[in-house]
Design an enzyme around this catalytic site. Structure first.
Site, PDB file in Angstrom:
ATOM      1  N   ARG A 154     -11.775   0.415   8.686  1.00 21.34           N
ATOM      2  CA  ARG A 154     -11.352   0.990   9.965  1.00 21.34           C
ATOM      3  C   ARG A 154      -9.866   0.721  10.128  1.00 21.34           C
ATOM      4  NH1 ARG A 154     -15.312  -2.862  13.123  1.00 21.34           N
ATOM      5  NH2 ARG A 154     -14.628  -4.105  11.351  1.00 21.34           N
ATOM      6  N   PHE A 252     -20.037   1.598  19.596  1.00 20.57           N
ATOM      7  CA  PHE A 252     -19.838   3.058  19.546  1.00 20.57           C
ATOM      8  C   PHE A 252     -20.561   3.767  20.687  1.00 20.57           C
ATOM      9  CE2 PHE A 252     -17.513   2.279  15.894  1.00 20.57           C
ATOM     10  CZ  PHE A 252     -16.902   3.437  15.470  1.00 20.57           C
ATOM     11  N   CYS A 263     -10.075  10.774   9.896  1.00 23.23           N
ATOM     12  CA  CYS A 263     -11.340  10.700   9.151  1.00 23.23           C
ATOM     13  C   CYS A 263     -12.529  11.354   9.863  1.00 23.23           C
ATOM     14  CB  CYS A 263     -11.663   9.250   8.813  1.00 23.23           C
ATOM     15  SG  CYS A 263     -10.546   8.577   7.568  1.00 23.23           S
ATOM     16  N   ARG A 332      -2.954  11.202  13.745  1.00 27.07           N
ATOM     17  CA  ARG A 332      -3.648  12.388  13.243  1.00 27.07           C
ATOM     18  C   ARG A 332      -4.797  12.733  14.201  1.00 27.07           C
ATOM     19  NH1 ARG A 332      -4.591  10.718   6.971  1.00 27.07           N
ATOM     20  NH2 ARG A 332      -4.857   8.686   7.918  1.00 27.07           N
TER      21      ARG A 332
HETATM   22  P1  NAD Z   1      -3.131   9.612   3.373  1.00 27.13           P
HETATM   23  O1  NAD Z   1      -2.863  11.052   3.577  1.00 27.13           O
HETATM   24  O2  NAD Z   1      -2.527   8.592   4.288  1.00 27.13           O
HETATM   25  O3  NAD Z   1      -2.734   9.177   1.884  1.00 27.13           O
HETATM   26  C1  NAD Z   1      -2.909   9.975   0.759  1.00 27.13           C
HETATM   27  C2  NAD Z   1      -1.780   9.631  -0.223  1.00 27.13           C
HETATM   28  O4  NAD Z   1      -2.063  10.227  -1.483  1.00 27.13           O
HETATM   29  C3  NAD Z   1      -0.420  10.157   0.216  1.00 27.13           C
HETATM   30  O5  NAD Z   1       0.534   9.116   0.237  1.00 27.13           O
HETATM   31  C4  NAD Z   1      -0.090  11.220  -0.831  1.00 27.13           C
HETATM   32  O6  NAD Z   1       1.297  11.349  -1.104  1.00 27.13           O
HETATM   33  C5  NAD Z   1      -0.837  10.678  -2.027  1.00 27.13           C
HETATM   34  N1  NAD Z   1      -1.085  11.678  -3.062  1.00 27.13           N
HETATM   35  C6  NAD Z   1      -1.401  12.989  -2.938  1.00 27.13           C
HETATM   36  N2  NAD Z   1      -1.586  13.558  -4.129  1.00 27.13           N
HETATM   37  C7  NAD Z   1      -1.356  12.603  -5.056  1.00 27.13           C
HETATM   38  C8  NAD Z   1      -1.389  12.564  -6.464  1.00 27.13           C
HETATM   39  N3  NAD Z   1      -1.684  13.648  -7.178  1.00 27.13           N
HETATM   40  N4  NAD Z   1      -1.098  11.407  -7.085  1.00 27.13           N
HETATM   41  C9  NAD Z   1      -0.796  10.304  -6.387  1.00 27.13           C
HETATM   42  N5  NAD Z   1      -0.741  10.265  -5.031  1.00 27.13           N
HETATM   43  C10 NAD Z   1      -1.033  11.391  -4.381  1.00 27.13           C
HETATM   44  O7  NAD Z   1      -4.709   9.488   3.409  1.00 27.13           O
HETATM   45  P2  NAD Z   1      -5.573   8.167   3.721  1.00 27.13           P
HETATM   46  O8  NAD Z   1      -5.786   8.030   5.178  1.00 27.13           O
HETATM   47  O9  NAD Z   1      -5.052   7.029   2.941  1.00 27.13           O
HETATM   48  O10 NAD Z   1      -6.978   8.632   3.118  1.00 27.13           O
HETATM   49  C11 NAD Z   1      -7.183   8.724   1.721  1.00 27.13           C
HETATM   50  C12 NAD Z   1      -8.660   8.952   1.475  1.00 27.13           C
HETATM   51  O11 NAD Z   1      -9.394   7.825   1.970  1.00 27.13           O
HETATM   52  C13 NAD Z   1      -9.233  10.156   2.214  1.00 27.13           C
HETATM   53  O12 NAD Z   1     -10.231  10.728   1.429  1.00 27.13           O
HETATM   54  C14 NAD Z   1      -9.845   9.539   3.471  1.00 27.13           C
HETATM   55  O13 NAD Z   1     -10.875  10.339   4.004  1.00 27.13           O
HETATM   56  C15 NAD Z   1     -10.388   8.240   2.896  1.00 27.13           C
HETATM   57  N6  NAD Z   1     -10.529   7.161   3.885  1.00 27.13           N
HETATM   58  C16 NAD Z   1      -9.511   6.890   4.737  1.00 27.13           C
HETATM   59  C17 NAD Z   1      -9.665   5.875   5.681  1.00 27.13           C
HETATM   60  C18 NAD Z   1      -8.597   5.608   6.698  1.00 27.13           C
HETATM   61  O14 NAD Z   1      -8.887   4.884   7.662  1.00 27.13           O
HETATM   62  N7  NAD Z   1      -7.394   6.137   6.578  1.00 27.13           N
HETATM   63  C19 NAD Z   1     -10.849   5.132   5.728  1.00 27.13           C
HETATM   64  C20 NAD Z   1     -11.847   5.414   4.784  1.00 27.13           C
HETATM   65  C21 NAD Z   1     -11.687   6.436   3.870  1.00 27.13           C
END
Ligand code: NAD
Length: 437
Positions: A154, A252, A263, A332
């Site tokens: 989270r 929740f 997310c 977001r």
């Molecule tokens: P984000 O958009 O903050 O980060 C994604 C990163 O990946 C960016 O920095 C981007 O530049 C990089 N990227 C894109 N294409 C790339 C490539 N080809 N090679 C290397 N880097 C690349 O997203 P996030 O919030 O970190 O989420 C990432 C994943 O984790 C998603 O699937 C999301 O659903 C999942 N997730 C996120 C959270 C959260 O709280 N943020 C929690 C659980 C799961």
């Protein structure tokens, strides 16, 4: 200790990389965003997450953690590669955009070695891991393994959730493929964290189901919140009372302006869209309702503001909170900013305050006014909207701030402000789903 690479350094990847380094692993993290890598290499976290900046700097200082712009450098010294790229919503159907995954895998192919394991952490529609595994089999036979390890952290509690998760889920083709990852998570597993080793589809669906359940719980209580409004009942008392039932639980069940962020909204839409593809539209139609109830919460606050102020145009409105949740600067799909933007469009003079998200608001919502202090936001306000549950706002002194506003009127979109102190200071306070004070 193991050498690891992390591909993608957003919220998930940066947290994962810094936490793994704090456990003693040697981590090389790569991102296609060179600016981000530069900032991280200098110890500057490009977002706010409690406790993470300290871990980042400690990792850089000990040399356990490095950030690189060269994928081959990230992957060459390691056999385990955590895939942490984004999977945003592609279009109105709710489908996931898997282009970041596809691009990352096709770049990684050049540097994968026999014996390597890719560990997918991104949230993906069910079936994605199987497709990746088949692609790897075509290119590397069984020499490169895949484990799907969905992430449940989270934001705001990301460090704790990464180091001490409620459970570790590992989706694999062959049971023994999970061993190498269990080794990486050894410290956590020793604490007694349950490890569920299962097939790819189940692992992917655990994540989808968890998010769908949480979103449903929030929309469920928000639907009841409207019912409470119509009959003069109190949603907080109702939630407390049903929450005592251990089959239901109190978490929740806070009624308010609903969920947002990077997310939950996109994940429930992605699940619905995948269910549609699989011919299960009827069974998952409820997720459309969950989404719709959630969106209507934002409209509800607008309607309340209009009811209270009449004509919104030129009214001064202070917005307390911009991030989608407290202890994060992630804006977001933030409900607070949807409301602020709509009020701005109606001609209100909006002043947004947030303890950490103001730089993000200035960058992505330059049309909105912002305030660096709570006092400045309250000055001459006709209405205050409390929209993100930062503890700072619960500690506000309503007597002091009463003198700054034009009109002592506040809508508590999170139902957490104590009525007694506000009312005795001369404020009218309006809640969602419980009588105003
Ligand atoms: P984000 O958009 O903050 O980060 C994604 C990163 O990946 C960016 O920095 C981007 O530049 C990089 N990227 C894109 N294409 C790339 C490539 N080809 N090679 C290397 N880097 C690349 O997203 P996030 O919030 O970190 O989420 C990432 C994943 O984790 C998603 O699937 C999301 O659903 C999942 N997730 C996120 C959270 C959260 O709280 N943020 C929690 C659980 C799961």
């Amino acid at each position: 200790m193991t050498r690891l690479s992390v591909i993608g350094t957003g919220y998930l990847g940066t947290t994962h990389a810094a936490c793994m380094a704090s456990l003693g692993h040697e981590v090389a993290a790569f991102d296609v965003d060179a600016e981000r890598i530069k900032a991280l290499s200098s110890g500057n976290l490009p977002f706010y997450e409690p406790g993470l900046a300290e871990l980042l700097r400690a990792g850089l200082e000990t040399g356990k953690l490095k950030f690189v712009t060269d994928l081959s450098e990230a992957m060459s010294g390691s056999n385990i590669h955590f895939l942490c790229v984004g999977t945003p919503q592609a279009d109105k159907t709710g489908k996931s955009d898997l282009s970041q995954i596809e691009q990352a895998i096709s770049s990684m192919v050049h540097f994968l070695k026999p014996g390597d394991t890719i560990v997918g952490k991104s949230t993906v529609p069910v079936g994605t891991a199987k497709t990746i595994r088949e692609f790897l089999e075509i290119n590397f036979q069984s020499e490169v393994k895949l484990v799907w390890n969905p992430e449940f952290l989270r934001e705001g509690l990301a460090v704790k959730d990464t180091l001490h998760p409620d459970r570790i889920v590992l989706g694999v083709k062959n049971k023994e493929d999970s061993k190498v990852i269990e080794q990486v998570y050894q410290a956590t597993i020793k604490e007694g964290t349950p490890v569920i080793v299962t097939d790819f589809a189940t692992a992917e669906l655990v994540k989808s189901a968890a998010n769908a359940f949480l979103a449903t719980k929030i929309s469920f209580i928000n639907a009841f919140s409207d019912l409470c409004d119509s009959v003069g009942a109190d949603i907080t008392t109702l939630a407390d009372a049903i929450g005592y039932d251990s089959r239901i639980g109190r978490k929740f069940l806070n009624a308010g302006i609903g969920f947002g962020g990077g997310c939950l909204p996109k994940d429930i839409r992605s699940l619905k869209s995948r269910a549609d593809e699989l011919g299960l539209s009827a069974q998952f139609k409820f997720l459309d309702e969950v989404d719709e109830i959630n969106q209507t919460r934002r409209t509800k606050v607008l309607q309340l503001a209009i009811e209270q102020l009449g004509n919104i145009s030129n009214k001064q409105i202070a917005i307390l909170g911009a991030s989608f949740k407290p202890n994060s600067d992630d804006i977001r799909d933030s409900p607070a900013l949807t409301i602020a933007t709509e009020l701005h469009k109606l001609g209100a003079k909006v002043k947004v305050h947030d303890p950490v998200a103001i730089p993000a608001v200035n960058r992505y919502f330059p049309e909105l006014g912002t305030s660096l202090t709570i006092e400045e936001a309250f000055e001459d306000a006709d209405l205050i909207l409390h929209l993100t549950e930062w503890t700072e706002y619960q500690a506000i002194d309503p007597i002091h701030l009463r003198n700054l506003v034009k009109s002592p009127l506040i809508i508590d979109g999170r139902n957490v402000l104590e009525p007694a102190s506000w009312v005795s200071a001369g404020w009218k306070i309006i809640y969602l789903g419980k009588p105003s004070s």
